[in-house]
Design an enzyme around this catalytic site. Structure first.
Site, PDB file in Angstrom:
ATOM      1  N   GLY A  53       0.838  -1.194   0.000  1.00  0.00           N
ATOM      2  CA  GLY A  53       0.000   0.000   0.000  1.00  0.00           C
ATOM      3  C   GLY A  53       0.876   1.249   0.000  1.00  0.00           C
ATOM      4  O   GLY A  53       1.561   1.509  -0.997  1.00  0.00           O
ATOM      5  N   SER A 120       6.675  -4.411  -1.757  1.00  0.00           N
ATOM      6  CA  SER A 120       6.240  -3.087  -2.196  1.00  0.00           C
ATOM      7  C   SER A 120       6.370  -2.112  -1.016  1.00  0.00           C
ATOM      8  O   SER A 120       7.456  -1.947  -0.474  1.00  0.00           O
ATOM      9  CB  SER A 120       4.819  -3.174  -2.745  1.00  0.00           C
ATOM     10  OG  SER A 120       4.472  -2.032  -3.479  1.00  0.00           O
ATOM     11  N   TRP A 121       5.290  -1.485  -0.571  1.00  0.00           N
ATOM     12  CA  TRP A 121       5.371  -0.656   0.630  1.00  0.00           C
ATOM     13  C   TRP A 121       5.806  -1.490   1.833  1.00  0.00           C
ATOM     14  O   TRP A 121       6.504  -0.999   2.719  1.00  0.00           O
ATOM     15  CB  TRP A 121       4.040   0.038   0.917  1.00  0.00           C
ATOM     16  CG  TRP A 121       3.953   0.534   2.329  1.00  0.00           C
ATOM     17  CD1 TRP A 121       3.241  -0.003   3.356  1.00  0.00           C
ATOM     18  CD2 TRP A 121       4.675   1.652   2.889  1.00  0.00           C
ATOM     19  NE1 TRP A 121       3.457   0.711   4.527  1.00  0.00           N
ATOM     20  CE2 TRP A 121       4.327   1.728   4.257  1.00  0.00           C
ATOM     21  CE3 TRP A 121       5.566   2.587   2.356  1.00  0.00           C
ATOM     22  CZ2 TRP A 121       4.850   2.708   5.099  1.00  0.00           C
ATOM     23  CZ3 TRP A 121       6.088   3.561   3.206  1.00  0.00           C
ATOM     24  CH2 TRP A 121       5.724   3.619   4.554  1.00  0.00           C
ATOM     25  N   ASP A 274       8.625  -5.125 -13.515  1.00  0.00           N
ATOM     26  CA  ASP A 274       7.798  -4.440 -12.511  1.00  0.00           C
ATOM     27  C   ASP A 274       7.575  -3.004 -12.953  1.00  0.00           C
ATOM     28  O   ASP A 274       8.506  -2.195 -12.991  1.00  0.00           O
ATOM     29  CB  ASP A 274       8.513  -4.489 -11.157  1.00  0.00           C
ATOM     30  CG  ASP A 274       7.641  -4.034  -9.994  1.00  0.00           C
ATOM     31  OD1 ASP A 274       6.740  -3.211 -10.223  1.00  0.00           O
ATOM     32  OD2 ASP A 274       7.883  -4.494  -8.871  1.00  0.00           O
ATOM     33  N   HIS A 302       4.958  -6.893 -10.797  1.00  0.00           N
ATOM     34  CA  HIS A 302       5.031  -6.405  -9.417  1.00  0.00           C
ATOM     35  C   HIS A 302       4.323  -7.303  -8.406  1.00  0.00           C
ATOM     36  O   HIS A 302       4.775  -7.428  -7.267  1.00  0.00           O
ATOM     37  CB  HIS A 302       4.424  -5.001  -9.357  1.00  0.00           C
ATOM     38  CG  HIS A 302       4.460  -4.380  -7.994  1.00  0.00           C
ATOM     39  ND1 HIS A 302       5.633  -3.937  -7.415  1.00  0.00           N
ATOM     40  CD2 HIS A 302       3.480  -4.147  -7.077  1.00  0.00           C
ATOM     41  CE1 HIS A 302       5.381  -3.434  -6.215  1.00  0.00           C
ATOM     42  NE2 HIS A 302       4.080  -3.559  -5.985  1.00  0.00           N
TER      43      HIS A 302
END
Length: 329
Positions: A53, A120-121, A274, A302
């Site tokens: 996120g 990711s985050w 990605d 991704h």
């Protein structure tokens, strides 16, 4: 191939679905209560799973990257999203609040050291947490690296990725008047926090759709609308963090402080194609992290659900779980 076929291919590599043996709401202060769950073996090697996120929330599929015989799997929904409350709230919600929350979870569960797993985050947060509390991290597994740097935001919200996905980019940009298009993060922020629930939801769905369209190599650029509650939390939190540059002290802070995790062994699993978090960040991180190893997945984008990414993450975590004593878990 549609995204559901891709998810089925990824699921082949995962362990069977499991249910938590512990679920709780943890009061972390500032009016926030976090959903926390534990799965697998209560006596196994502990691992904390950090979702993406910001605002993505955890899912049952995230439990399945670990052999439940070897691992004590801890998942939680970060402030403002998933089953945590208050929903979609950015009050008292910064990177440093989340780092403190992770420590509170560790202390509450009586864990000395654990593995950190994030994408990711979740990779960003895992790195910041590890650099802040390097003595608490025994192993670091990262996917789709995002370093919360300006060049990454410029790529995704300044037109870079839009050159590969011009039709989706045009829809994303069209939501904003021409005179405000020089800073789309700021322009969306104005609408995501306008106080009108219908307007906020409309722009939240547009924000989420832009990202979701680019997540997988097998995407046709569609993806449809996310559920309103999910999209609103996801978009508001993500926008809030990106507007504030991840609440870091300076651009490139994670790379600046990578020496703090030089002793922590770890793996970076990165999709070669990605579009959300281009491989440059993973390569830069690996170049400065002496104990980290970069695994570039040739045909992957991704998403965690990419088959090649899922296969490699499961393989790595199975090895670490079986050799827990070697890693001090």
């Amino acid at each position: 191939m549609d995204k559901f076929s891709g998810q089925k291919r990824a699921a082949v590599h995962l362990f069977p679905p499991i249910d938590p043996f512990d679920q709780r709401m943890l009061d972390v202060g500032d009016g926030h209560h976090l959903y926390v769950e534990q799965c697998g073996n209560p006596e196994g090697a502990p691992v904390i799973v950090l979702h993406g996120g910001p605002g993505g929330g955890c899912s049952p599929a995230m439990r399945r990257y670990f052999d439940p015989a070897d691992w004590r799997i801890i998942l939680f929904d970060q402030r403002g999203c998933g089953r945590s409350r208050p929903h979609a709230s950015v009050r008292g919600n910064t990177t440093w609040h989340l780092v403190a929350d992770i420590e509170r979870i560790r202390n509450t569960l009586g864990i000395e050291r654990w593995a950190v797993f994030g994408g990711s985050w979740g990779a960003t947060l895992g790195l910041v947490y590890s650099e802040t509390h390097p003595d608490r991290v025994a192993y670091l597994a990262l996917r789709g690296v995002f370093l919360s740097m300006q060049r990454e935001l410029d790529w995704f919200y300044g037109g870079g990725a839009g050159q590969f996905w011009p039709d989706q980019w045009a829809r994303f940009v069209a939501m904003i008047p021409e005179e405000e298009r020089g800073d789309l993060i700021k322009a969306y922020n104005k609408r995501l926090f306008c106080g009108d629930l219908m307007v906020e939801t409309r722009y939240a769905r547009a924000w989420a759709s832009w990202e979701n369209a680019l997540a997988s190599m097998e995407s046709d650029g569609g993806g449809g609308d996310s559920p309103a509650d999910y999209a609103r939390a996801f978009a508001r939190l993500e926008n809030h963090y990106f507007l504030n540059k991840g609440f870091l002290e300076e651009d490139g802070q994670i790379l600046r402080d990578v020496h703090r995790i030089a002793h922590i062994p770890g793996t970076i699993v990165q999709g070669r194609y990605d579009m959300i978090c281009p491989p440059k960040s993973a390569h830069s991180l690996a170049s400065g992290w002496s104990s980290g190893r970069l695994h570039m997945i040739r045909q992957a984008g991704h998403a965690l659900s990419e088959a090649g990414i899922s296969e490699e993450l499961v393989r790595v975590m199975k090895i670490v779980g079986q050799r827990r004593e070697k890693f001090g878990l």
